[in-house]
Design an enzyme around this catalytic site. Structure first.
Site, mmCIF file in Angstrom:
data_model
loop_
_atom_site.group_PDB
_atom_site.id
_atom_site.type_symbol
_atom_site.label_atom_id
_atom_site.label_comp_id
_atom_site.label_asym_id
_atom_site.label_seq_id
_atom_site.Cartn_x
_atom_site.Cartn_y
_atom_site.Cartn_z
ATOM 1 N N LYS A 1 -12.916 14.359 4.215
ATOM 2 C CA LYS A 1 -14.006 13.811 3.410
ATOM 3 C C LYS A 1 -14.898 12.923 4.270
ATOM 4 O O LYS A 1 -14.417 12.233 5.173
ATOM 5 C CB LYS A 1 -13.424 12.982 2.262
ATOM 6 C CG LYS A 1 -14.434 12.050 1.600
ATOM 7 C CD LYS A 1 -13.800 11.159 0.559
ATOM 8 C CE LYS A 1 -14.325 9.747 0.730
ATOM 9 N NZ LYS A 1 -13.856 8.838 -0.343
ATOM 10 N N ARG B 1 0.852 -1.212 0.000
ATOM 11 C CA ARG B 1 0.000 0.000 0.000
ATOM 12 C C ARG B 1 0.880 1.251 0.000
ATOM 13 O O ARG B 1 0.619 2.208 -0.726
ATOM 14 C CB ARG B 1 -0.935 0.007 1.224
ATOM 15 C CG ARG B 1 -1.979 -1.096 1.196
ATOM 16 C CD ARG B 1 -3.045 -0.898 2.268
ATOM 17 N NE ARG B 1 -2.585 -1.048 3.640
ATOM 18 C CZ ARG B 1 -2.512 -2.203 4.310
ATOM 19 N NH1 ARG B 1 -2.856 -3.336 3.723
ATOM 20 N NH2 ARG B 1 -2.095 -2.233 5.567
ATOM 21 N N LYS C 1 -19.033 17.016 -3.031
ATOM 22 C CA LYS C 1 -18.568 15.905 -3.876
ATOM 23 C C LYS C 1 -19.746 15.011 -4.217
ATOM 24 O O LYS C 1 -20.091 14.097 -3.468
ATOM 25 C CB LYS C 1 -17.474 15.111 -3.154
ATOM 26 C CG LYS C 1 -16.997 13.886 -3.920
ATOM 27 C CD LYS C 1 -15.682 13.347 -3.388
ATOM 28 C CE LYS C 1 -15.311 12.057 -4.084
ATOM 29 N NZ LYS C 1 -13.920 11.647 -3.815
HETATM 30 P P1 13P Z 1 -14.493 6.988 -7.137
HETATM 31 O O1 13P Z 1 -14.099 8.155 -8.021
HETATM 32 O O2 13P Z 1 -13.757 5.708 -7.458
HETATM 33 O O3 13P Z 1 -15.976 6.832 -7.030
HETATM 34 O O4 13P Z 1 -13.964 7.319 -5.683
HETATM 35 C C1 13P Z 1 -14.122 8.587 -5.189
HETATM 36 C C2 13P Z 1 -14.357 8.551 -3.744
HETATM 37 O O5 13P Z 1 -13.620 9.126 -2.988
HETATM 38 C C3 13P Z 1 -15.536 7.826 -3.248
HETATM 39 O O6 13P Z 1 -15.741 8.152 -1.922
#
Ligand code: 13P
Length: 338
Positions: free
Chosen positions: A139, A49, A222
């Site tokens: 996030k 990772r 987002k």
């Molecule tokens: P994806 O663009 O693969 O959907 O992932 C973005 C993300 O942070 C989902 O929480």
């Protein structure tokens, strides 16, 4: 480079979506990265990772199109081969570190098949620790699904409430919250259904943010794009996806939100880029920056080129840089294809 010029949360939010820039979502939890590594037969060890994340972060010139990277807890505590902490390595390139704060979507009591995202207990203390480790943004992902009567208003409101509490605690503690209500694209629903559900969810999320006194200048949204369900027999074309998505946001997202950074949500790399580009190329006078916060759509080719082998490091970096460059162009409406 350094990040010393960023003296407010507004500055950080704007820097993340500066012209031609977006966000790399590299915050896969240990379980999620296992799925990605399974696909390329790489063992899910801490060393692998770390090596993979170092490949992404040290890609030469990624900072031209990547304003910030979302990290998982483990990654924020790791260092590169030369002993430099990843957060410092990124800051030296002018790239902002973010942290995934949610603890995942868990079954919502009394709502079979629906989830609510957990992680509010102790969040104030965790925010303080992550600020100390160099994070400037965060996030939290809520997950909403469509089908068989879903989503319920109960599920939408429970998730909107949690997103708003998270966002308020982030702002208080000094992190820009990325507010992510993801409506999954799995299912055979039409683009009209996607529009309606996205509209309802965003309306609830912004009502909750207002109730929780969150200053919208200090957040990023987002969301998913408004798109046909993956199993819908009629797939809307690129121009329709762009028009429906922009229309939905004009109705629901206040103009003082500095940026909307899309998730890719399982769309192909090229579709994710083409959709974002069409929104910016075909629509003017947008009050917010429209950019990307892609996970899979920035990393799928890079993983395939790397396949866990150190001799493929440069090939993996080049694949990542191509996606970063094309998405940076799409964020300005100037992507001209592969
Ligand atoms: P994806 O663009 O693969 O959907 O992932 C973005 C993300 O942070 C989902 O929480």
């Amino acid at each position: 480079m350094s990040l010393d010029h960023l003296s407010s949360l507004e500055d950080v939010a704007q820097a993340l979506v500066a012209s031609g820039k977006g966000i790399l979502a590299a915050d896969e939890s240990t379980g999620t990265i296992a799925n990605r590594f399974d696909g390329i037969n790489v063992e899910n060890t801490e060393a692998n990772r770390r090596n993979y994340r170092e490949l992404l972060f040290t890609a030469d010139g990624m900072e031209k199109n990547i304003g910030g990277v979302i990290l998982f807890d483990e990654t924020l505590r790791q260092s590169g081969n030369d002993g430099t902490r990843f957060a410092d390595l990124l800051a030296n390139k002018g790239v902002i570190s973010g942290i995934k704060l949610d603890m995942g979507a868990k079954a919502l009591a009394g709502a079979p098949g629906e989830t609510v995202t957990e992680g509010l207990d102790g969040l104030r203390e965790r925010v303080a620790e992550y600020v100390g480790l160099g994070a400037l943004f965060a996030k939290w992902r809520a997950v909403i699904s469509i089908g068989d009567g879903r989503p319920s208003a109960y599920c939408i409101n429970a998730n909107a409430h949690a997103l708003a509490r998270y966002a308020a605690i982030c702002v208080e503690g000094g992190l820009v919250p990325i507010v992510e209500p993801e409506i999954l694209m799995d299912g055979d629903h039409t683009i009209e259904t996607s529009f309606q559900v996205t509209h309802d969810v965003l309306t609830a999320v912004f009502a909750a943010l207002a109730e929780h006194r969150v200053p919208l200048e200090q957040i990023l949204l987002k969301p998913n794009m408004v798109i046909s369900g993956y199993d819908c027999p009629v797939q809307a074309d690129v121009a329709t996806v762009a028009a429906q998505t922009v229309d939905c946001f004009r109705q629901t997202v206040p103009a003082n939100v500095p940026g909307i950074v899309f998730l890719s949500g399982g769309q192909s790399e090229i579709s994710s880029t083409a959709h974002l580009n069409a929104m910016n190329a075909d629509h003017s006078d947008l009050p917010w920056a429209l950019s990307f916060s892609y996970g899979r759509a920035l990393q799928a080719s890079a993983l395939k080129a790397w396949v866990g082998k150190s001799e493929n490091l440069v090939a993996g970096q080049q694949a990542f840089l191509i996606r970063a460059k094309h998405n940076g162009a799409a964020a300005q409406g100037t992507y001209v294809g592969e």
